[in-house]
Design an enzyme around this catalytic site. Structure first.
Site, short mmCIF file in Angstrom:
data_model
loop_
_atom_site.label_atom_id
_atom_site.label_comp_id
_atom_site.label_asym_id
_atom_site.label_seq_id
_atom_site.Cartn_x
_atom_site.Cartn_y
_atom_site.Cartn_z
CB SER A 238 -73.25 15.69 17.54
OG SER A 238 -74.14 15.94 16.47
CE LYS A 239 -74.14 9.07 20.38
NZ LYS A 239 -73.90 10.27 21.24
NE ARG A 240 -79.04 16.79 14.40
CZ ARG A 240 -80.33 17.12 14.30
NH1 ARG A 240 -81.10 17.01 15.35
NH2 ARG A 240 -80.82 17.54 13.17
CG ASP A 241 -72.28 16.41 12.69
OD1 ASP A 241 -73.02 17.17 12.07
OD2 ASP A 241 -71.82 16.67 13.81
N GLY A 242 -73.49 11.97 11.15
CA GLY A 242 -73.13 10.73 10.48
C GLY A 242 -72.28 9.89 11.40
#
Length: 462
Positions: A238-242
RNA sequence: GGCCCCAUCGUCUAGCGGUUAGGAUCCCAGGUUUUCAUCCUGGUUACCGGAGUUCGAGUCUCCGUGGGGUCACCA
Protein backbone atom coordinates in the site's frame (compact mmCIF):
# COMPACT_ATOMS: atom_id res chain seq x y z
CA UNK A 1 3.88 -14.23 -32.36
CA UNK A 2 2.18 -13.20 -29.17
CA UNK A 3 -0.33 -10.41 -29.01
CA UNK A 4 -0.51 -9.06 -25.47
CA UNK A 5 -1.92 -6.02 -23.77
CA UNK A 6 -1.90 -3.82 -20.76
CA UNK A 7 -5.33 -2.61 -19.77
CA UNK A 8 -5.32 -0.16 -16.88
CA UNK A 9 -8.29 1.77 -15.68
CA UNK A 10 -7.43 5.44 -15.53
CA UNK A 11 -8.24 5.98 -11.90
CA UNK A 12 -4.79 6.79 -10.59
CA UNK A 13 -1.09 6.66 -11.25
CA UNK A 14 0.70 3.61 -12.63
CA UNK A 15 1.46 1.24 -9.80
CA UNK A 16 4.69 -0.79 -9.75
CA UNK A 17 2.60 -3.95 -9.68
CA UNK A 18 0.89 -2.81 -12.85
CA UNK A 19 4.21 -1.94 -14.39
CA UNK A 20 5.47 -5.43 -13.70
CA UNK A 21 2.59 -7.20 -15.44
CA UNK A 22 2.86 -4.68 -18.26
CA UNK A 23 6.56 -5.51 -18.48
CA UNK A 24 5.89 -9.24 -18.67
CA UNK A 25 3.34 -8.65 -21.42
CA UNK A 26 5.64 -6.28 -23.25
CA UNK A 27 8.59 -8.69 -23.04
CA UNK A 28 6.56 -11.57 -24.35
CA UNK A 29 5.28 -9.56 -27.30
CA UNK A 30 8.73 -8.25 -28.14
CA UNK A 31 10.40 -11.60 -27.75
CA UNK A 32 7.99 -13.29 -30.10
CA UNK A 33 7.91 -10.41 -32.55
CA UNK A 34 4.26 -9.86 -31.78
CA UNK A 35 2.33 -6.86 -30.59
CA UNK A 36 1.88 -5.14 -27.26
CA UNK A 37 -1.34 -3.18 -27.13
CA UNK A 38 -2.59 -0.57 -24.71
CA UNK A 39 -6.24 -0.33 -23.80
CA UNK A 40 -7.87 2.04 -21.37
CA UNK A 41 -10.65 0.56 -19.28
CA UNK A 42 -12.84 3.57 -18.80
CA UNK A 43 -16.33 2.15 -18.96
CA UNK A 44 -17.21 3.68 -15.64
CA UNK A 45 -17.57 7.19 -16.93
CA UNK A 46 -17.81 8.69 -13.47
CA UNK A 47 -14.37 7.53 -12.42
CA UNK A 48 -12.18 8.55 -15.30
CA UNK A 49 -9.51 11.10 -15.13
CA UNK A 50 -7.48 12.51 -17.94
CA UNK A 51 -4.48 13.12 -15.68
CA UNK A 52 -4.39 9.49 -14.67
CA UNK A 53 -4.17 8.42 -18.26
CA UNK A 54 -1.40 10.88 -18.95
CA UNK A 55 0.46 9.66 -15.88
CA UNK A 56 0.31 6.11 -17.16
CA UNK A 57 1.60 7.03 -20.59
CA UNK A 58 4.28 9.19 -19.06
CA UNK A 59 5.43 6.27 -16.93
CA UNK A 60 5.56 3.97 -19.94
CA UNK A 61 7.61 6.58 -21.67
CA UNK A 62 10.02 6.93 -18.81
CA UNK A 63 10.80 3.23 -18.56
CA UNK A 64 11.07 2.95 -22.30
CA UNK A 65 8.29 0.53 -22.99
CA UNK A 66 6.52 1.18 -26.26
CA UNK A 67 3.09 0.01 -27.25
CA UNK A 68 1.94 -0.79 -30.75
CA UNK A 69 -0.79 0.98 -32.64
CA UNK A 70 -3.32 3.32 -31.21
CA UNK A 71 -4.45 3.38 -27.61
CA UNK A 72 -7.89 1.83 -27.41
CA UNK A 73 -10.48 3.56 -25.25
CA UNK A 74 -13.38 1.45 -24.17
CA UNK A 75 -15.48 4.53 -23.60
CA UNK A 76 -15.40 5.08 -27.36
CA UNK A 77 -16.54 1.60 -28.22
CA UNK A 78 -19.93 1.52 -26.59
CA UNK A 79 -21.79 0.90 -29.84
CA UNK A 80 -19.69 -2.22 -30.41
CA UNK A 81 -20.62 -3.53 -26.98
CA UNK A 82 -24.27 -2.59 -27.52
CA UNK A 83 -24.33 -4.66 -30.65
CA UNK A 84 -23.11 -7.72 -28.79
CA UNK A 85 -25.54 -7.14 -25.96
CA UNK A 86 -28.38 -7.05 -28.44
CA UNK A 87 -27.08 -10.17 -30.09
CA UNK A 88 -27.06 -12.05 -26.79
CA UNK A 89 -30.53 -10.77 -26.00
CA UNK A 90 -31.80 -11.91 -29.39
CA UNK A 91 -30.23 -15.31 -28.98
CA UNK A 92 -31.70 -15.73 -25.53
CA UNK A 93 -28.23 -15.88 -23.95
CA UNK A 94 -28.85 -12.76 -21.93
CA UNK A 95 -31.93 -11.27 -20.39
CA UNK A 96 -33.33 -8.17 -18.78
CA UNK A 97 -33.49 -8.22 -15.04
CA UNK A 98 -35.94 -5.91 -13.32
CA UNK A 99 -34.76 -6.40 -9.82
CA UNK A 100 -34.21 -3.04 -8.21
CA UNK A 101 -31.07 -2.21 -6.31
CA UNK A 102 -33.08 -2.25 -3.12
CA UNK A 103 -34.51 -5.66 -3.83
CA UNK A 104 -31.07 -6.96 -4.71
CA UNK A 105 -29.59 -5.56 -1.52
CA UNK A 106 -32.36 -7.12 0.52
CA UNK A 107 -31.77 -10.45 -1.18
CA UNK A 108 -28.07 -10.25 -0.44
CA UNK A 109 -28.71 -9.38 3.14
CA UNK A 110 -31.03 -12.28 3.77
CA UNK A 111 -28.61 -14.66 2.12
CA UNK A 112 -25.81 -13.39 4.29
CA UNK A 113 -27.99 -13.70 7.37
CA UNK A 114 -28.68 -17.30 6.42
CA UNK A 115 -24.99 -17.88 6.12
CA UNK A 116 -25.13 -18.31 2.38
CA UNK A 117 -22.97 -16.85 -0.28
CA UNK A 118 -24.67 -13.73 -1.68
CA UNK A 119 -25.67 -14.28 -5.26
CA UNK A 120 -28.35 -13.45 -7.76
CA UNK A 121 -31.29 -15.81 -7.47
CA UNK A 122 -32.17 -16.00 -11.17
CA UNK A 123 -35.57 -14.42 -10.67
CA UNK A 124 -35.77 -12.97 -14.19
CA UNK A 125 -33.75 -15.60 -15.97
CA UNK A 126 -36.82 -17.14 -17.53
CA UNK A 127 -39.23 -14.31 -16.93
CA UNK A 128 -42.16 -14.09 -19.32
CA UNK A 129 -44.70 -11.94 -17.50
CA UNK A 130 -45.16 -8.19 -17.57
CA UNK A 131 -42.18 -6.35 -16.15
CA UNK A 132 -42.69 -4.13 -13.12
CA UNK A 133 -43.33 -0.45 -13.75
CA UNK A 134 -40.76 2.26 -13.43
CA UNK A 135 -37.66 0.12 -13.36
CA UNK A 136 -35.02 0.32 -16.03
CA UNK A 137 -33.59 -3.16 -16.21
CA UNK A 138 -30.02 -4.32 -16.13
CA UNK A 139 -28.97 -7.02 -18.52
CA UNK A 140 -27.60 -10.26 -17.19
CA UNK A 141 -25.85 -12.99 -19.05
CA UNK A 142 -26.93 -16.60 -18.64
CA UNK A 143 -24.09 -18.39 -16.96
CA UNK A 144 -24.02 -22.18 -16.84
CA UNK A 145 -25.93 -23.55 -13.88
CA UNK A 146 -24.09 -26.76 -13.40
CA UNK A 147 -20.72 -28.30 -13.94
CA UNK A 148 -17.46 -26.44 -13.69
CA UNK A 149 -15.88 -23.67 -15.64
CA UNK A 150 -12.26 -24.52 -16.22
CA UNK A 151 -9.21 -23.41 -18.10
CA UNK A 152 -5.49 -24.00 -18.08
CA UNK A 153 -3.60 -21.10 -16.62
CA UNK A 154 -0.05 -20.55 -17.81
CA UNK A 155 1.13 -19.95 -14.27
CA UNK A 156 -1.26 -21.76 -11.98
CA UNK A 157 -1.96 -24.73 -14.18
CA UNK A 158 -5.35 -26.41 -14.30
CA UNK A 159 -7.91 -24.13 -12.73
CA UNK A 160 -11.63 -24.51 -12.35
CA UNK A 161 -14.53 -23.19 -10.36
CA UNK A 162 -17.92 -24.63 -9.79
CA UNK A 163 -20.60 -23.10 -12.00
CA UNK A 164 -22.56 -21.96 -9.00
CA UNK A 165 -19.68 -19.67 -8.08
CA UNK A 166 -20.51 -17.70 -11.18
CA UNK A 167 -24.01 -16.28 -11.23
CA UNK A 168 -25.81 -14.47 -14.00
CA UNK A 169 -23.69 -11.39 -13.72
CA UNK A 170 -24.63 -8.01 -15.09
CA UNK A 171 -23.26 -7.13 -18.51
CA UNK A 172 -25.10 -3.84 -18.90
CA UNK A 173 -26.12 -1.42 -16.18
CA UNK A 174 -29.59 0.06 -16.00
CA UNK A 175 -28.27 3.11 -17.81
CA UNK A 176 -27.20 0.87 -20.66
CA UNK A 177 -23.45 1.10 -20.14
CA UNK A 178 -21.59 -2.19 -20.32
CA UNK A 179 -19.61 -3.62 -17.42
CA UNK A 180 -16.02 -4.67 -17.00
CA UNK A 181 -16.02 -8.43 -17.44
CA UNK A 182 -18.17 -8.16 -20.52
CA UNK A 183 -16.12 -5.58 -22.37
CA UNK A 184 -12.79 -7.11 -21.37
CA UNK A 185 -13.75 -10.38 -22.96
CA UNK A 186 -15.02 -8.69 -26.11
CA UNK A 187 -12.00 -6.46 -26.51
CA UNK A 188 -9.48 -9.15 -25.71
CA UNK A 189 -11.11 -11.24 -28.43
CA UNK A 190 -11.53 -8.43 -30.94
CA UNK A 191 -7.99 -7.20 -30.44
CA UNK A 192 -6.78 -10.66 -31.28
CA UNK A 193 -4.95 -11.29 -28.05
CA UNK A 194 -3.10 -14.55 -27.85
CA UNK A 195 -1.90 -14.17 -24.26
CA UNK A 196 -3.43 -12.33 -21.35
CA UNK A 197 -0.90 -11.75 -18.59
CA UNK A 198 -2.33 -10.06 -15.50
CA UNK A 199 -2.31 -10.08 -11.71
CA UNK A 200 -3.88 -13.05 -10.00
CA UNK A 201 -6.44 -10.74 -8.42
CA UNK A 202 -8.14 -11.31 -11.79
CA UNK A 203 -8.22 -15.05 -11.41
CA UNK A 204 -11.90 -15.02 -10.52
CA UNK A 205 -12.81 -12.73 -13.37
CA UNK A 206 -11.58 -15.29 -15.83
CA UNK A 207 -14.49 -17.74 -15.45
CA UNK A 208 -16.90 -14.86 -15.94
CA UNK A 209 -15.08 -13.76 -19.02
CA UNK A 210 -15.08 -17.30 -20.30
CA UNK A 211 -18.87 -17.25 -20.05
CA UNK A 212 -18.82 -14.24 -22.37
CA UNK A 213 -16.32 -15.83 -24.75
CA UNK A 214 -18.51 -18.90 -25.01
CA UNK A 215 -21.75 -17.00 -25.45
CA UNK A 216 -20.25 -14.99 -28.27
CA UNK A 217 -18.39 -17.88 -29.85
CA UNK A 218 -14.95 -16.33 -29.39
CA UNK A 219 -11.95 -18.51 -28.85
CA UNK A 220 -10.02 -18.17 -25.62
CA UNK A 221 -6.60 -16.62 -25.32
CA UNK A 222 -4.03 -18.17 -23.04
CA UNK A 223 -4.26 -16.75 -19.53
CA UNK A 224 -1.37 -16.16 -17.13
CA UNK A 225 -2.18 -15.04 -13.62
CA UNK A 226 0.90 -13.65 -11.97
CA UNK A 227 1.13 -13.65 -8.18
CA UNK A 228 1.05 -10.32 -6.40
CA UNK A 229 3.84 -8.19 -4.99
CA UNK A 230 3.62 -7.71 -1.22
CA UNK A 231 5.48 -5.27 0.97
CA UNK A 232 8.66 -6.12 2.87
CA UNK A 233 6.58 -7.64 5.64
CA UNK A 234 4.68 -9.84 3.24
CA UNK A 235 1.47 -7.87 3.49
CA UNK A 236 -0.46 -6.21 0.73
CA UNK A 237 1.49 -3.38 -0.82
CA UNK A 238 0.00 0.00 0.00
CA UNK A 239 0.98 3.63 -0.21
CA UNK A 240 2.18 3.44 3.35
CA UNK A 241 4.98 1.17 2.23
CA UNK A 242 6.71 3.97 0.36
CA UNK A 243 6.74 4.52 -3.34
CA UNK A 244 4.13 2.60 -5.29
CA UNK A 245 3.78 5.18 -8.07
CA UNK A 246 6.22 4.42 -10.86
CA UNK A 247 7.03 8.08 -11.42
CA UNK A 248 7.93 8.44 -7.78
CA UNK A 249 10.99 6.36 -8.55
CA UNK A 250 12.13 8.89 -11.06
CA UNK A 251 11.91 11.62 -8.44
CA UNK A 252 13.85 9.48 -5.98
CA UNK A 253 16.72 9.13 -8.41
CA UNK A 254 16.20 5.64 -9.74
CA UNK A 255 17.15 4.65 -13.24
CA UNK A 256 14.34 3.04 -15.23
CA UNK A 257 16.58 0.13 -16.17
CA UNK A 258 17.17 -0.56 -12.48
CA UNK A 259 13.47 -0.49 -11.69
CA UNK A 260 12.67 -2.78 -14.59
CA UNK A 261 15.47 -5.16 -13.66
CA UNK A 262 14.18 -5.20 -10.10
CA UNK A 263 10.61 -5.85 -11.17
CA UNK A 264 11.41 -8.52 -13.71
CA UNK A 265 13.13 -10.56 -10.98
CA UNK A 266 10.07 -10.38 -8.79
CA UNK A 267 8.19 -13.45 -9.88
CA UNK A 268 10.41 -14.37 -12.76
CA UNK A 269 13.89 -15.81 -12.99
CA UNK A 270 16.39 -17.18 -15.40
CA UNK A 271 18.65 -19.48 -13.44
CA UNK A 272 21.07 -17.54 -11.28
CA UNK A 273 21.15 -14.41 -13.41
CA UNK A 274 20.43 -11.17 -11.60
CA UNK A 275 21.38 -8.43 -14.03
CA UNK A 276 19.32 -8.13 -17.16
CA UNK A 277 19.53 -5.43 -19.77
CA UNK A 278 16.31 -4.76 -21.58
CA UNK A 279 17.66 -6.68 -24.55
CA UNK A 280 18.50 -9.67 -22.39
CA UNK A 281 15.08 -9.63 -20.80
CA UNK A 282 13.49 -9.69 -24.22
CA UNK A 283 15.75 -12.51 -25.34
CA UNK A 284 15.35 -14.62 -22.22
CA UNK A 285 11.80 -14.02 -21.05
CA UNK A 286 9.60 -17.09 -20.93
CA UNK A 287 6.18 -17.05 -19.26
CA UNK A 288 6.79 -20.61 -18.16
CA UNK A 289 9.41 -19.30 -15.73
CA UNK A 290 6.87 -17.11 -14.00
CA UNK A 291 6.60 -17.92 -10.31
CA UNK A 292 3.44 -19.27 -8.74
CA UNK A 293 4.03 -17.66 -5.40
CA UNK A 294 3.82 -14.03 -4.40
CA UNK A 295 6.95 -12.04 -3.70
CA UNK A 296 7.94 -9.24 -1.39
CA UNK A 297 9.12 -5.82 -2.34
CA UNK A 298 12.71 -5.28 -1.25
CA UNK A 299 14.25 -1.83 -1.34
CA UNK A 300 17.81 -3.04 -0.64
CA UNK A 301 17.89 -5.01 -3.82
CA UNK A 302 16.45 -2.16 -5.84
CA UNK A 303 19.12 0.16 -4.44
CA UNK A 304 21.84 -2.34 -5.24
CA UNK A 305 20.63 -2.59 -8.82
CA UNK A 306 20.36 1.15 -9.11
CA UNK A 307 23.93 1.61 -7.86
CA UNK A 308 25.04 -0.97 -10.38
CA UNK A 309 23.40 0.84 -13.28
CA UNK A 310 24.70 4.22 -12.16
CA UNK A 311 28.24 2.90 -12.01
CA UNK A 312 27.95 1.55 -15.51
CA UNK A 313 26.29 4.55 -17.09
CA UNK A 314 28.32 6.80 -19.40
CA UNK A 315 29.17 10.12 -17.80
CA UNK A 316 27.52 12.18 -20.49
CA UNK A 317 24.24 10.36 -19.86
CA UNK A 318 24.56 10.87 -16.14
CA UNK A 319 25.12 14.58 -16.62
CA UNK A 320 21.86 14.78 -18.55
CA UNK A 321 19.99 12.89 -15.85
CA UNK A 322 21.47 15.03 -13.11
CA UNK A 323 20.34 18.27 -14.68
CA UNK A 324 16.70 18.05 -13.52
CA UNK A 325 18.00 17.33 -10.04
CA UNK A 326 19.59 20.73 -9.78
CA UNK A 327 23.12 19.83 -10.79
CA UNK A 328 24.07 21.11 -14.18
CA UNK A 329 27.51 19.87 -15.10
CA UNK A 330 26.83 19.51 -18.78
CA UNK A 331 29.73 21.20 -20.49
CA UNK A 332 31.76 21.31 -17.28
CA UNK A 333 35.41 20.94 -18.28
CA UNK A 334 36.05 18.41 -15.51
CA UNK A 335 32.91 16.39 -16.08
CA UNK A 336 34.67 13.03 -16.49
CA UNK A 337 36.77 13.52 -13.41
CA UNK A 338 33.81 14.73 -11.42
CA UNK A 339 31.58 11.80 -12.24
CA UNK A 340 34.31 9.19 -12.03
CA UNK A 341 35.10 10.49 -8.56
CA UNK A 342 31.51 10.35 -7.38
CA UNK A 343 29.42 7.80 -9.21
CA UNK A 344 30.60 4.81 -7.21
CA UNK A 345 29.38 6.51 -4.11
CA UNK A 346 25.72 7.14 -4.89
CA UNK A 347 23.00 4.54 -4.80
CA UNK A 348 20.59 6.96 -6.40
CA UNK A 349 20.91 9.93 -8.73
CA UNK A 350 19.84 12.12 -5.83
CA UNK A 351 22.73 10.88 -3.73
CA UNK A 352 25.06 11.35 -6.66
CA UNK A 353 23.82 14.90 -7.10
CA UNK A 354 24.52 15.58 -3.44
CA UNK A 355 28.04 14.20 -3.77
CA UNK A 356 28.69 16.52 -6.66
CA UNK A 357 27.21 19.51 -4.88
CA UNK A 358 29.53 18.80 -2.00
CA UNK A 359 32.51 19.14 -4.29
CA UNK A 360 31.22 22.04 -6.32
CA UNK A 361 30.23 24.23 -3.39
CA UNK A 362 32.46 25.46 -0.65
CA UNK A 363 31.51 23.90 2.67
CA UNK A 364 29.35 26.17 4.79
CA UNK A 365 30.06 24.26 7.92
CA UNK A 366 32.53 21.70 9.12
CA UNK A 367 31.56 18.46 10.77
CA UNK A 368 32.23 19.01 14.44
CA UNK A 369 33.32 15.52 15.36
CA UNK A 370 35.61 15.32 12.37
CA UNK A 371 37.19 18.65 13.18
CA UNK A 372 37.82 17.59 16.73
CA UNK A 373 39.53 14.47 15.56
CA UNK A 374 41.58 15.90 12.72
CA UNK A 375 42.47 19.43 13.78
CA UNK A 376 44.77 18.51 16.55
CA UNK A 377 48.34 19.64 17.01
CA UNK A 378 49.86 21.42 14.09
CA UNK A 379 47.14 20.61 11.57
CA UNK A 380 46.65 24.24 10.62
CA UNK A 381 50.34 24.80 10.10
CA UNK A 382 50.54 21.78 7.89
CA UNK A 383 47.55 22.94 5.89
CA UNK A 384 49.00 26.41 5.45
CA UNK A 385 52.26 24.92 4.35
CA UNK A 386 50.43 22.68 1.90
CA UNK A 387 48.52 25.62 0.44
CA UNK A 388 51.76 27.45 -0.01
CA UNK A 389 53.33 24.47 -1.73
CA UNK A 390 50.42 24.26 -4.14
CA UNK A 391 50.80 27.90 -5.11
CA UNK A 392 54.52 27.77 -5.53
CA UNK A 393 54.74 24.37 -7.24
CA UNK A 394 57.12 24.60 -10.17
CA UNK A 395 54.99 22.44 -12.46
CA UNK A 396 51.47 23.22 -13.61
CA UNK A 397 49.02 21.21 -11.52
CA UNK A 398 46.42 19.60 -13.67
CA UNK A 399 45.77 15.91 -13.16
CA UNK A 400 44.99 14.09 -9.90
CA UNK A 401 48.48 12.57 -10.02
CA UNK A 402 50.01 16.06 -10.10
CA UNK A 403 48.29 16.90 -6.84
CA UNK A 404 49.31 13.58 -5.47
CA UNK A 405 52.94 14.55 -5.94
CA UNK A 406 52.41 17.61 -3.79
CA UNK A 407 50.80 15.52 -1.11
CA UNK A 408 53.67 13.09 -1.17
CA UNK A 409 56.12 15.93 -0.98
CA UNK A 410 54.64 17.42 2.16
CA UNK A 411 54.41 14.02 3.81
CA UNK A 412 58.08 13.54 3.03
CA UNK A 413 59.42 16.96 4.02
CA UNK A 414 57.37 17.28 7.20
CA UNK A 415 57.98 13.64 8.04
CA UNK A 416 54.34 13.04 8.84
CA UNK A 417 51.83 10.29 8.08
CA UNK A 418 49.33 10.70 5.28
CA UNK A 419 46.53 11.15 7.77
CA UNK A 420 48.08 14.25 9.28
CA UNK A 421 47.49 16.17 6.08
CA UNK A 422 44.77 14.04 4.50
CA UNK A 423 42.18 14.36 7.22
CA UNK A 424 42.32 18.12 7.80
CA UNK A 425 42.58 18.68 4.07
CA UNK A 426 39.47 16.62 3.45
CA UNK A 427 37.56 18.57 6.05
CA UNK A 428 38.75 21.83 4.56
CA UNK A 429 37.61 20.86 1.10
CA UNK A 430 34.35 19.03 1.81
CA UNK A 431 33.45 19.84 5.40
CA UNK A 432 33.40 16.21 6.41
CA UNK A 433 35.65 13.22 6.78
CA UNK A 434 34.10 11.13 4.03
CA UNK A 435 33.92 11.50 0.31
CA UNK A 436 35.82 11.15 -2.91
CA UNK A 437 39.58 10.91 -3.31
CA UNK A 438 41.54 14.03 -2.42
CA UNK A 439 43.65 14.00 -5.57
CA UNK A 440 40.53 13.99 -7.69
CA UNK A 441 38.79 16.67 -5.69
CA UNK A 442 41.76 19.01 -5.93
CA UNK A 443 42.13 18.36 -9.63
CA UNK A 444 38.49 19.27 -10.09
CA UNK A 445 38.71 22.40 -7.95
CA UNK A 446 42.03 23.66 -9.25
CA UNK A 447 44.78 25.29 -7.22
CA UNK A 448 43.01 28.56 -6.61
CA UNK A 449 39.82 27.09 -5.17
CA UNK A 450 41.68 24.44 -3.22
CA UNK A 451 43.84 27.05 -1.56
CA UNK A 452 40.83 29.26 -0.92
CA UNK A 453 39.01 26.44 0.84
CA UNK A 454 42.06 25.68 2.95
CA UNK A 455 42.26 29.30 4.07
CA UNK A 456 38.54 29.41 4.78
CA UNK A 457 38.84 26.35 6.95
CA UNK A 458 41.85 27.66 8.82
CA UNK A 459 40.00 30.89 9.51
CA UNK A 460 36.72 29.26 10.48
CA UNK A 461 37.95 26.44 12.66
CA UNK A 462 38.85 27.11 16.26
C1' G B 1 -17.41 -17.15 6.39
C1' G B 2 -17.72 -19.90 1.19
C1' C B 3 -14.64 -20.84 -2.94
C1' C B 4 -9.67 -20.63 -4.70
C1' C B 5 -4.28 -19.73 -4.88
C1' C B 6 0.46 -19.94 -2.50
C1' A B 7 4.55 -21.86 1.07
C1' U B 8 13.21 -23.11 0.15
C1' C B 9 18.14 -18.56 3.93
C1' G B 10 15.34 -11.90 6.82
C1' U B 11 14.34 -10.77 1.30
C1' C B 12 14.50 -12.15 -4.29
C1' U B 13 15.18 -16.92 -6.10
C1' A B 14 17.67 -21.95 -8.39
C1' G B 15 16.02 -26.90 -7.68
C1' C B 16 11.70 -30.05 -11.54
C1' G B 17 12.61 -38.22 -6.78
C1' G B 18 19.07 -39.38 -5.45
C1' U B 19 22.89 -32.18 -4.76
C1' U B 20 27.89 -31.13 0.92
C1' A B 21 20.22 -27.65 -1.07
C1' G B 22 23.18 -23.26 -5.47
C1' G B 23 23.21 -17.83 -6.69
C1' A B 24 21.93 -12.65 -5.42
C1' U B 25 20.76 -9.01 -1.69
C1' C B 26 21.13 -7.73 3.45
C1' C B 27 24.32 -8.46 7.72
C1' C B 28 29.33 -9.73 9.79
C1' A B 29 34.78 -10.38 9.24
C1' G B 30 39.32 -9.70 6.45
C1' G B 31 41.91 -7.38 2.24
C1' U B 32 42.30 -2.94 -1.11
C1' U B 33 41.57 2.59 -0.37
C1' U B 34 45.19 8.56 3.58
C1' U B 35 38.62 8.62 4.71
C1' C B 36 33.90 6.97 2.87
C1' A B 37 32.17 4.29 -1.15
C1' U B 38 33.55 0.84 -4.87
C1' C B 39 36.05 -3.68 -5.59
C1' C B 40 38.02 -8.63 -3.89
C1' U B 41 37.95 -12.85 -0.33
C1' G B 42 35.48 -15.44 3.40
C1' G B 43 31.39 -16.31 6.87
C1' U B 44 26.33 -16.74 9.42
C1' U B 45 21.24 -18.03 7.93
C1' A B 46 16.41 -21.93 4.60
C1' C B 47 13.18 -26.69 2.57
C1' C B 48 6.13 -24.17 7.80
C1' G B 49 4.28 -28.75 10.80
C1' G B 50 2.39 -33.79 10.59
C1' A B 51 1.02 -38.16 8.18
C1' G B 52 1.52 -41.11 3.89
C1' U B 53 3.63 -43.03 -1.33
C1' U B 54 8.75 -44.66 -2.42
C1' C B 55 14.75 -48.33 -1.78
C1' G B 56 15.00 -42.90 -1.51
C1' A B 57 10.99 -36.65 -0.89
C1' G B 58 12.37 -29.62 -0.62
C1' U B 59 10.37 -32.04 -4.97
C1' C B 60 4.35 -36.56 -5.35
C1' U B 61 -0.59 -37.23 -2.15
C1' C B 62 -3.55 -35.91 2.09
C1' C B 63 -4.39 -33.13 6.62
C1' G B 64 -3.09 -29.05 9.57
C1' U B 65 -0.98 -24.10 10.05
C1' G B 66 0.23 -19.47 8.04
C1' G B 67 -0.15 -15.79 4.15
C1' G B 68 -2.85 -13.99 -0.05
C1' G B 69 -6.96 -13.46 -3.60
C1' U B 70 -12.14 -13.21 -4.51
C1' C B 71 -17.28 -13.00 -3.49
C1' A B 72 -20.51 -5.01 -6.81
C1' C B 73 -25.34 -1.83 -11.58
C1' C B 74 -15.81 -0.89 -9.47
C1' A B 75 -12.27 -2.04 -12.70
Amino acid sequence: MAVTRFAPSPTGYLHIGGLRTALFSWLWARKTGGKFLLRIEDTDLARNSEEALEAIIQAFDWVGMSYDGEVLYQSRRFDIYKKYIQQLLDEGKAYKCYMSKEELDALRESQMAAGERPRYNGKYRNFAGTPPEGISPVIRIKAPQEGRISFVDGVKGEFSVSADEVDDFIIARSDGTPTYNFVVAIDDALMGLSDVIRGDDHLYNTPKQIVVYNALGFSLPKFYHVAMINNEQGKKLSKRDGATDVMEYKKLGFLPEALLNFLVRLGWSHGDQEIFSLEEMVALFEPKNLSRSSSNYNLDKLLWLNAHYIKNKPNADLAELLHPLGVDIRGHDKIELLLDATKERGKTLVELANQIKLILHRPEEYDEKAVKKAFKGEAKEILAEFAHMLQSWEKTLHLPCDYHEVLEKIVETKEIGFGKIGQPLRISLLGSMTGSGLDEIMAILGVEETVARIHCAIAAIE
